[in-house]
Design an enzyme around this catalytic site. Structure first.
Site, PDB file in Angstrom:
ATOM      1  N   SER A 136       0.864  -1.189   0.000  1.00  0.00           N
ATOM      2  CA  SER A 136       0.000   0.000   0.000  1.00  0.00           C
ATOM      3  C   SER A 136       0.898   1.235   0.000  1.00  0.00           C
ATOM      4  CB  SER A 136      -0.859   0.013   1.268  1.00  0.00           C
ATOM      5  OG  SER A 136      -1.513   1.265   1.417  1.00  0.00           O
ATOM      6  N   TYR A 149      -1.838  -0.815  10.614  1.00  0.00           N
ATOM      7  CA  TYR A 149      -1.846  -1.034   9.157  1.00  0.00           C
ATOM      8  C   TYR A 149      -0.568  -0.473   8.537  1.00  0.00           C
ATOM      9  CZ  TYR A 149      -3.759  -1.131   4.370  1.00  0.00           C
ATOM     10  OH  TYR A 149      -3.976  -1.376   3.029  1.00  0.00           O
TER      11      TYR A 149
HETATM   12  P1  NAD Z   1     -11.011  -5.952   1.091  1.00  0.00           P
HETATM   13  O1  NAD Z   1     -11.063  -5.780   2.532  1.00  0.00           O
HETATM   14  O2  NAD Z   1     -12.245  -5.786   0.337  1.00  0.00           O
HETATM   15  O3  NAD Z   1     -10.392  -7.352   0.650  1.00  0.00           O
HETATM   16  C1  NAD Z   1      -9.513  -8.066   1.392  1.00  0.00           C
HETATM   17  C2  NAD Z   1     -10.019  -9.508   1.388  1.00  0.00           C
HETATM   18  O4  NAD Z   1      -9.193 -10.205   2.305  1.00  0.00           O
HETATM   19  C3  NAD Z   1     -11.473  -9.629   1.886  1.00  0.00           C
HETATM   20  O5  NAD Z   1     -12.236 -10.438   1.005  1.00  0.00           O
HETATM   21  C4  NAD Z   1     -11.309 -10.257   3.254  1.00  0.00           C
HETATM   22  O6  NAD Z   1     -12.386 -11.137   3.613  1.00  0.00           O
HETATM   23  C5  NAD Z   1     -10.007 -11.029   3.078  1.00  0.00           C
HETATM   24  N1  NAD Z   1      -9.386 -11.296   4.375  1.00  0.00           N
HETATM   25  C6  NAD Z   1      -9.169 -10.412   5.381  1.00  0.00           C
HETATM   26  N2  NAD Z   1      -8.620 -11.039   6.435  1.00  0.00           N
HETATM   27  C7  NAD Z   1      -8.481 -12.334   6.083  1.00  0.00           C
HETATM   28  C8  NAD Z   1      -8.006 -13.486   6.764  1.00  0.00           C
HETATM   29  N3  NAD Z   1      -7.565 -13.428   8.021  1.00  0.00           N
HETATM   30  N4  NAD Z   1      -8.018 -14.675   6.109  1.00  0.00           N
HETATM   31  C9  NAD Z   1      -8.493 -14.764   4.842  1.00  0.00           C
HETATM   32  N5  NAD Z   1      -8.973 -13.709   4.159  1.00  0.00           N
HETATM   33  C10 NAD Z   1      -8.979 -12.519   4.783  1.00  0.00           C
HETATM   34  O7  NAD Z   1      -9.834  -5.022   0.594  1.00  0.00           O
HETATM   35  P2  NAD Z   1      -9.396  -4.463  -0.858  1.00  0.00           P
HETATM   36  O8  NAD Z   1      -9.719  -3.037  -0.819  1.00  0.00           O
HETATM   37  O9  NAD Z   1      -9.814  -5.295  -2.000  1.00  0.00           O
HETATM   38  O10 NAD Z   1      -7.820  -4.608  -0.634  1.00  0.00           O
HETATM   39  C11 NAD Z   1      -7.075  -5.719  -1.075  1.00  0.00           C
HETATM   40  C12 NAD Z   1      -5.607  -5.480  -0.753  1.00  0.00           C
HETATM   41  O11 NAD Z   1      -5.184  -4.239  -1.290  1.00  0.00           O
HETATM   42  C13 NAD Z   1      -5.287  -5.421   0.734  1.00  0.00           C
HETATM   43  O12 NAD Z   1      -4.001  -5.968   0.955  1.00  0.00           O
HETATM   44  C14 NAD Z   1      -5.255  -3.941   1.014  1.00  0.00           C
HETATM   45  O13 NAD Z   1      -4.473  -3.629   2.136  1.00  0.00           O
HETATM   46  C15 NAD Z   1      -4.618  -3.440  -0.275  1.00  0.00           C
HETATM   47  N6  NAD Z   1      -4.877  -2.045  -0.566  1.00  0.00           N
HETATM   48  C16 NAD Z   1      -6.134  -1.618  -0.829  1.00  0.00           C
HETATM   49  C17 NAD Z   1      -6.333  -0.280  -1.135  1.00  0.00           C
HETATM   50  C18 NAD Z   1      -7.704   0.252  -1.468  1.00  0.00           C
HETATM   51  O14 NAD Z   1      -7.827   1.467  -1.623  1.00  0.00           O
HETATM   52  N7  NAD Z   1      -8.721  -0.562  -1.612  1.00  0.00           N
HETATM   53  C19 NAD Z   1      -5.266   0.616  -1.123  1.00  0.00           C
HETATM   54  C20 NAD Z   1      -3.996   0.149  -0.850  1.00  0.00           C
HETATM   55  C21 NAD Z   1      -3.814  -1.195  -0.569  1.00  0.00           C
END
Ligand code: NAD
Length: 256
Positions: A136, A149
């Protein structure tokens, strides 16, 4: 012929958001995909891409072992691992609960390290592979009131470099993407629940030089590239997919 025809690809956190887009993109390129998530909706996501689903809590050591074992068995081979699952616990060092801090570090940092080790043993059987970590911009810079985080993603950034060095002799490349704000369900929900959703969306858009949120598919394309042979001489790299957010040290909230 697709870029990943017949390859075995593991994607964590693939029930929705960026992970789901990544699973779709690999399947489009001919990969056999194993999806893992806490959420049962992962089953539909897997069905959509003709993939294999393991419902598991990646915060648990035995679930991580089960995911990689079952995925390797179902796909017959492991060529790519995408560490995408993550969780959060808002708060500063003064306010975050220690139990939540530990959970965030376990899911966002320890799990990717352990899964990389488990998958690397499988990849070595096929002569190599690639790992892509979804970090991120908060792994490059810190956000207020988000200590756990920030620390987990900062750790994941340097873990990526560490794995790149240690797994190179096995023919395994390791890279990361560092997304800015991406229009996933999680982000759109956070905007909708804010006091002034329209304003919040505009503020978040304005954090990026491109003045918009990213799309999950745009992160997926970067992951695909880093995992592919096209990136054959790239390892230990952190690729911002952030619409220019980290190109400026004074962007935050201000028009440039
Ligand atoms: P999200 O929360 O929708 O998706 C993450 C998925 O991981 C979810 O389906 C959740 O159920 C699963 N998850 C969480 N904990 C878990 C566990 N213990 N075991 C198994 N599954 C688990 O998030 P997203 O927005 O799609 O983000 C995906 C990735 O991208 C993450 O690593 C997040 O940190 C990173 N990210 C997202 C953004 C954003 O703006 N959306 C920005 C920077 C980084």
């Amino acid at each position: 012929m697709g870029l990943f025809e017949g390859k075995g690809v593991l994607v964590t956190g693939a029930a929705r958001g960026i992970g789901r887009a990544i699973a779709r993109a690999f399947a489009r390129e001919g990969a056999l995909v194993a999806l893992c998530d806490l959420r049962p909706e992962g089953r539909e996501a897997a069905a959509e891409v003709g993939g294999f689903f393991v419902q598991a809590d990646l915060g648990e050591e035995r679930d991580r072992v089960r995911f990689v074992e079952e995925a390797a068995w179902a796909l017959g081979r492991v060529d790519v691992l995408v560490n995408n699952a993550a969780t959060g616990a808002p708060g500063s060092a003064l306010t975050v609960k220690l139990s939540e801090w530990r959970r965030v570090l376990e899911v966002n940092l320890t799990a990717p390290m352990h899964l990389a080790a488990l998958a690397a043993r499988e990849m070595a059987k096929a002569g190599g592979g690639a790992i892509v970590n979804v970090a991120s911009v908060q792994g490059l810079f810190a956000e207020q009131e988000n200590a756990a985080y920030n620390a987990s993603k900062g750790g994941l950034v340097n873990l990526t470099r560490s794995l790149a060095l240690d797994l190179a002799p096995l023919g395994i490349r390791v890279n990361a993407v560092a997304p800015g704000a991406i229009a996933t369900e999680a982000v759109l929900e956070a905007i909708a629940l804010s006091e002034d959703p329209e304003r919040t969306r505009r503020d978040w858009e304005d954090l990026h030089a491109l003045r918009r949120l990213g799309r999950p598919e745009e992160v997926a394309e970067a992951v695909l590239f880093l995992a592919s042979e096209r990136a054959g001489f790239i390892t230990g790299a952190i690729l911002p997919v952030d619409g220019g957010m980290t190109a400026s040290f004074m962007m935050a909230g201000r028009p440039v």
